[in-house]
Structure formats: C-alpha cells, structure tokens
Design an enzyme around this catalytic site. Structure first.
Site, PDB file in Angstrom:
ATOM      1  N   ARG A 123       6.400  -1.721  -1.999  1.00 19.77           N
ATOM      2  CA  ARG A 123       5.728  -1.236  -3.210  1.00 19.77           C
ATOM      3  C   ARG A 123       4.964   0.058  -2.936  1.00 19.77           C
ATOM      4  O   ARG A 123       4.320   0.216  -1.908  1.00 19.77           O
ATOM      5  CB  ARG A 123       4.741  -2.300  -3.724  1.00 19.77           C
ATOM      6  N   ARG A 156      -0.339   0.099  -0.812  1.00 19.39           N
ATOM      7  CA  ARG A 156      -1.636  -0.577  -0.700  1.00 19.39           C
ATOM      8  C   ARG A 156      -1.759  -1.178   0.687  1.00 19.39           C
ATOM      9  O   ARG A 156      -0.797  -1.734   1.208  1.00 19.39           O
ATOM     10  CB  ARG A 156      -1.732  -1.708  -1.722  1.00 19.39           C
ATOM     11  N   ARG A 167      -0.942 -13.825   4.483  1.00 21.33           N
ATOM     12  CA  ARG A 167      -1.223 -14.460   3.194  1.00 21.33           C
ATOM     13  C   ARG A 167      -0.211 -15.558   2.896  1.00 21.33           C
ATOM     14  O   ARG A 167      -0.553 -16.592   2.325  1.00 21.33           O
ATOM     15  CB  ARG A 167      -1.198 -13.411   2.070  1.00 21.33           C
TER      16      ARG A 167
END
Ligand SMILES: [Zn+2]
Length: 211
Positions: A123, A156, A167
């Site tokens: 992304r 990011r 995560r």
C-alpha cells in the site's frame, strides 16, 4: 439477524460489514467506534475512557459490555446487527452471550498471512491529496508518484512486513480460542477472503439469506 464478523487486519472485514449491513438492514457496530464516540461525547464515562486510552491502557470488558448493551437497545438495531471487532477473547464471547442471547452466525473471513502481508506492504498513499495506491493491484502511472496531484507516494510505517506479521501473530493467538468457542456451538461460517470483494459479498448474502 445477529452476526459477529471476524477477520484479521487487512482481510476486508469493514468492506463486507458495510455490504451486509446495507443488504440486510443491520446496524454495523464497531466497539472501537463506540469507545471513540463516548470519548467525543464528553460524558463522565467518556472522560474516564479518554484517560485510559491516552495512557495506552485497556478498557475493561465491563465497560465495553455496558456500552454494547446500550447500543443494541437503539432503534436501528431492531432488525439485528453486525458486531465488528468484538469479541476478542473467550471471556468477552461468554459475556456477549448474556447481552445478545444467541447469535445467528459468526462469519470468519479467512486470508492466508502471506496474502495479507502482500496486500498491506504494497500500500502507498499520497500525503498531499490522500489518494491510495497498491504497487501491484492499483499502481500509479509513474512509480512513486501520485496520478492526481504529482505528490510523492509513501508507505505507512505500520504497513511494513515485520509489523504486519506481528499484528497477524497477535490476532491469531487472541482469536483462535474465540473461533473454537463458536465452532463448538456450530456457528462459524468460513469464507475465502482471497476472492474478489463482490464474489465474497455474493456468497455471504446467499448463505445468510437461507438462515
Ligand atoms: Zn496526490
């Protein structure tokens, strides 16, 4: 219809929740949003939550349960609701039984970790205009440059592969017991989250309409 939606970060849970809530006229309840709304409202509870959240502390199950209880009593929940991001552990799942009674389905959107890592680490976003890209699925015309405004694209920091992997590990270790809990009750509906968004929605709607 009362649904719980479970999916790892990046699995497309929010998108499916939106489609299902519109199709079946269900309220989409995210416990994260509930907490943020309380904080914004500035109630005594909201102020207490603000202090807890700002210090990085965990909001007790008791408080979240209380907020959920109030939320599902609201008018837009008459047809039912989709819980997004809750329960995160077995004790919350047990508490949820007391609040909502029986659920109709627990939808589990499954995507292999490697696919999530590829989705998230590819992304890119434009810090100038906010446009979103993906190096593989939705690349800009010129690498690293925003099509709309010419801004330099950035990744990011929490989308880097190591962070995403961490995560996912946390997600799996927390969620596996919750999935077991609902599996024993015969409630889990597994959906292949690697398919196209529209295909997934179509399959989900078809199955849920037959309930
Ligand atoms: Zn831009």
């Amino acid at each position: 219809m009362k649904l719980v939606l479970i999916g790892c970060p990046g699995a497309g849970k929010g998108t499916q929740a939106k489609v299902l809530s519109e199709h079946f006229h269900l309220a989409h309840i995210s416990t994260g949003d509930l907490l943020r709304d309380q904080v914004k409202s500035g109630t005594p509870l909201g102020l207490k939550l603000k202090t807890i959240m700002e210090s990085g502390g965990l909001v007790s199950d008791e408080i979240v349960s209380q907020l959920l209880r109030q939320r599902i009593a609201e008018d837009d929940c008459k047809n039912g609701y989709i819980l997004d991001g809750y329960p995160r552990n077995v004790s919350q799942a047990e508490g949820l039984d007391d609040i909502v009674g029986s659920l109709d389905k627990v939808v589990l959107i499954e995507v292999p970790d490697e696919a999530i890592i590829e989705r998230m680490s590819g992304r890119r976003s434009c810090p100038v205009c906010g446009a979103m890209y993906h190096v593989k699925n939705n690349p800009p015309k010129t690498e690293g440059v925003c099509d709309k405004c010419g801004g330099g694209l950035v990744a990011r920091s929490d989308d880097n592969p190591e962070t995403v992997k961490h995560r996912l590990d946390v997600f799996h270790s927390q969620t596996a017991p919750v999935i077991d809990y609902y599996d024993k009750k015969g409630l889990v509906l597994k959906i292949d989250g690697t398919k196209d968004i529209d295909v997934i929605s179509g399959e989900l709607i078809e199955i849920l309409e037959k309930l």
